[in-house]
Each structure stands twice: as C-alpha cells, then as structure tokens.
Design an enzyme around this catalytic site. Structure first.
Site, mmCIF file in Angstrom:
data_model
loop_
_atom_site.group_PDB
_atom_site.id
_atom_site.type_symbol
_atom_site.label_atom_id
_atom_site.label_comp_id
_atom_site.label_asym_id
_atom_site.label_seq_id
_atom_site.Cartn_x
_atom_site.Cartn_y
_atom_site.Cartn_z
ATOM 1 N N GLN A 139 -3.315 7.695 -9.455
ATOM 2 C CA GLN A 139 -3.152 8.998 -8.810
ATOM 3 C C GLN A 139 -1.832 9.039 -8.059
ATOM 4 O O GLN A 139 -1.662 8.359 -7.044
ATOM 5 C CB GLN A 139 -4.337 9.207 -7.860
ATOM 6 C CG GLN A 139 -4.409 10.541 -7.177
ATOM 7 C CD GLN A 139 -5.687 10.660 -6.366
ATOM 8 O OE1 GLN A 139 -6.736 10.146 -6.741
ATOM 9 N NE2 GLN A 139 -5.611 11.318 -5.221
ATOM 10 N N SER A 142 0.721 10.488 -2.725
ATOM 11 C CA SER A 142 1.489 10.211 -1.510
ATOM 12 C C SER A 142 2.932 9.817 -1.818
ATOM 13 O O SER A 142 3.227 9.178 -2.834
ATOM 14 C CB SER A 142 0.824 9.086 -0.708
ATOM 15 O OG SER A 142 -0.430 9.483 -0.216
ATOM 16 N N SER A 174 -2.765 3.381 -6.024
ATOM 17 C CA SER A 174 -3.740 2.360 -6.424
ATOM 18 C C SER A 174 -3.786 2.218 -7.942
ATOM 19 O O SER A 174 -3.786 3.214 -8.674
ATOM 20 C CB SER A 174 -5.131 2.726 -5.896
ATOM 21 O OG SER A 174 -5.135 2.757 -4.494
ATOM 22 N N GLU A 257 -12.368 12.576 -3.926
ATOM 23 C CA GLU A 257 -11.943 11.302 -3.341
ATOM 24 C C GLU A 257 -12.606 11.075 -1.993
ATOM 25 O O GLU A 257 -13.041 9.965 -1.682
ATOM 26 C CB GLU A 257 -10.423 11.299 -3.186
ATOM 27 C CG GLU A 257 -9.858 10.026 -2.580
ATOM 28 C CD GLU A 257 -8.339 10.048 -2.477
ATOM 29 O OE1 GLU A 257 -7.762 8.984 -2.237
ATOM 30 O OE2 GLU A 257 -7.734 11.131 -2.640
#
Length: 395
Positions: A139, A142, A174, A257
């Site tokens: 994903q 950020s 991640s 999430e």
C-alpha cells in the site's frame, strides 16, 4: 445480551478451531503460534524461512475456503455470515495467527476497495490472484511529509497518452520488498485543493524506475520500506475510480485498515500471556500475583480487553441491523493499540532489568518476546493513523 452460539455456529467454531490448531502447528511448529512476537514479525522481509511458512499457510487457508470468508462468492470468497466471520476472527486471535495468510493487505482492504470502487475488468484481473497469493500487494500511501496528514501527498503522476508517469517517494510501505503490486496514491492535479486532485492507481512493483529500500526498526526487523519512483509508467487502465477523485477511494481502504488494526488486534491473547508471566515472577519480594499493585493492573487490563470485545460485538450488532457504520473502526483501533502499549510497558516494569534482554541473550525471559513487544508496541499507535488522528475522527 446472550453471547452463546447456536448449535450450528458451535459446530462451525469447533471445525475452525480444529483446523487452525492442526495446520498452524504443522506450518509454524507446535507451541509457536502464528504471530510469535508481534504482527510486525510476520512482515520481516529478510526472513525467507518465515515468509515461505506464511505462503504455505496461505495456500492451506485458500484450499480450505477460509482465506476470504468475508468476501462475496462472486469475488471468490465464502460469502459467510457476519457471525461466522466473527467466530473465525475470535479463533484466529486466540491462537495469534494471521487472519489472511501472506496477503493480509490485499484480502483485508485492497481487494475490497477494488471490488467496490474498481471496474469489472480490474476485479477479474486482480482479485483471483490475491486469493491464491500468486500476487502479493502493498500500500503506497504515506510519504516523508504526508503521514497522518495523508491528503498532503506530493508523489506526482502526469497523464501522457495511455500512461501515468509517476515521480516521488513513499515511506513505511509494509511488504514492499515482497510485493508484486501496489495501490498508489498520487497527486494528478497540483493546483486543486488539498483533498482534490488525488488519484488511486494500481502499480506493478516490477516496473522500471521503482526502487525499494527496506527500513530496519529498532526490533531488528525490516517489515516496511522506502519506495522511490523515477518516471514509472502506470497504464491508464489501472486507475481506480475517476481521475482526481482518488481521496474518496483511499478512505475506503483506510477504514478497512483501521478495523483490522483495532478490534482484530490480538491484545486479549497478549493479556492472557501476561497473566501467565506474572505467575512466574516475584515483585518487590513477593510472588507477583499476590502484590496488590500487580493484581490491580492485571484486573484493569482484563476489564479493558473485555470492553474491547464488547465494543466489537456492538459494532457487529449494528452491522447485522444494517445501520450505517460510525466511528467504530477508529475507536477500536485507538483503544486496542493504546491498550497494547500499556500492557507492553507494564510487562517491562514487571520484568525489571530482565526485560532488557533480547532474543538470543543468556537469561532472556520467554525468548525475549516481551522485550520485543516493548520495542514494537508504540509503532502500532502510529500506523494506520496516529492515536491523535483517531481522536479527531471520533470527535
């Protein structure tokens, strides 16, 4: 409230429990559980043996029809009832196992986002290989200057013919080192207001111009990475939703999430383990479980873990009544991760100097897993939206 299962649900619970205990022991080893020390340990991209175990466990979940109980059958899931999903989650958390095998991000949140917000071609292309773990997902949200303030993303995508050309950087990604594909939040109109001009792309991680650099945490794990984009070309057909309307799509992913980071956090299991640890220790010259300060702390943790469980049931009741979801996911995420932090800090206090010994050190208590938890617990209050952000959402 009556929390007992119907006879049919009790049969399902026993079936799930037996399958999980047998298969987790065969894959991960007896007595080790699925998570071991923490969720972060599952994502340590440097540990090939651990990763291969996760892939094997994922394949077993898939073959048995358990990998996506919550997905509708037309997406390849089991179409299970919410109660059956809740039973499955309870049994998984009891053993500290990964809910969705090796492709947690895809099956938990990304697949659902594509299913609801993408087109039929995207569903047919991507969902089946998520289930089988043939394609692992990460994903790309950020950035160094856009973490909790996600709408400030500056990674740029310019549409040139049939491709978006992407330049910029993501961080804390991640599984980036293992991933085949990534959901990528990019700015496609730099002149638009902050929450506008953002688009949601699906990027092939093997595309030329993508560089992945693992970030090593103080636990020694490298579960997430920095990702750099240098003129990366993403086909226009990999745009989910409308161009410049990606913020609405991204919110769907974030809500999934926060649910997984909250009410599904295995903090109750960790508290049970803390009770067992306390039975083995002395505190201020007496057995720890006889000391009034320790007893009060343990009782408070038990109460709070039950509050978290009941909150989850309240959310489940609302869903069963088809009510519009409220801030339950943010509450669960906030409460669970803060409780997890308090438990880890108290375990460190209980262990005293022994709590400083890491895995592999002579005299490390329970293999150093409580030390690991102390080091990793605060990160969970930051991931998926900081505690401060969750307070704002709830407010």
């Amino acid at each position: 409230m009556d929390f007992s299962y119907t006879p049919e649900q009790e049969v399902f619970r026993k079936e799930i429990r037996g399958w999980l205990e047998k298969n987790s022991a065969e894959v991960f080893g007896h007595g080790r559980g699925g998570l071991g020390q923490s969720t972060a340990g599952l994502l340590d991209v440097r540990d090939d043996q651990r990763w291969n175990q996760l892939l094997e466990y994922h394949r077993r979940l898939y073959k048995s029809g358990y990998i996506a109980l919550h997905w509708p059958k037309e997406w390849g899931g089991a179409g299970a009832t919410m109660i059956d999903q809740s039973i499955y989650q309870d049994e998984v958390l009891r053993l500290g196992l990964p809910l969705y095998g090796a492709n947690q991000l895809a099956i938990d949140r990304i697949g659902a986002t594509i299913a609801f917000c993408g087109n039929q071609q995207q569903r047919e292309r991507f969902l089946p290989k998520m289930l089988t773990a043939e394609e692992i997902w990460c994903q790309g949200y950020s950035e160094p200057n856009a973490g909790s303030d996600l709408a400030s993303v500056q990674t740029r995508a310019v549409l040139e013919g049939d491709y978006f050309v992407v330049n910029g950087q993501k961080v804390w990604t991640s599984l980036a080192h293992r991933a085949d594909w990534q959901v990528l939040l990019v700015r496609t109109d730099p002149q638009a207001p902050k929450h506008k001009g953002i688009s949601y792309l699906l990027a092939d991680m093997k595309s030329p111009g993508i560089t992945v650099r693992p970030l090593v945490q103080m636990t020694g794990e490298a579960g997430f990475s920095e990702v750099f984009y240098d003129n990366v070309r993403v086909p226009k057909e990999n745009l989910v939703g409308e161009i410049n309307q990606g913020w609405q799509v991204s919110i769907a992913t974030l809500m999934y999430e926060r649910v997984s980071g909250g009410t599904r956090h295995p903090v109750e299991r960790m508290i049970n383990e803390l009770f067992e640890l306390a039975k083995k220790l002395e505190f201020h010259g007496m057995p720890a479980t006889e000391h009034p300060y320790v007893r009060q702390k343990l009782a408070q943790f038990r109460i709070e873990s039950q509050c978290l469980r009941l909150s989850r049931y309240r959310s489940l009741t609302a869903q069963l009544k088809r009510k519009v979801p409220g801030p339950e996911s943010s509450f669960g995420k906030l409460f669970a991760t803060e409780l997890n932090l308090r438990v880890a800090m108290f375990a460190d206090e209980l262990l005293g100097p022994w709590g400083k010994l890491e895995h592999g050190s002579y005299g490390a208590v329970e293999g150093g897993r409580w030390t690991h938890r102390t080091l990793s617990a605060r990160a969970l209050t930051v991931a998926a939206g900081t505690s401060e952000i969750q307070h704002n959402i709830i407010g």
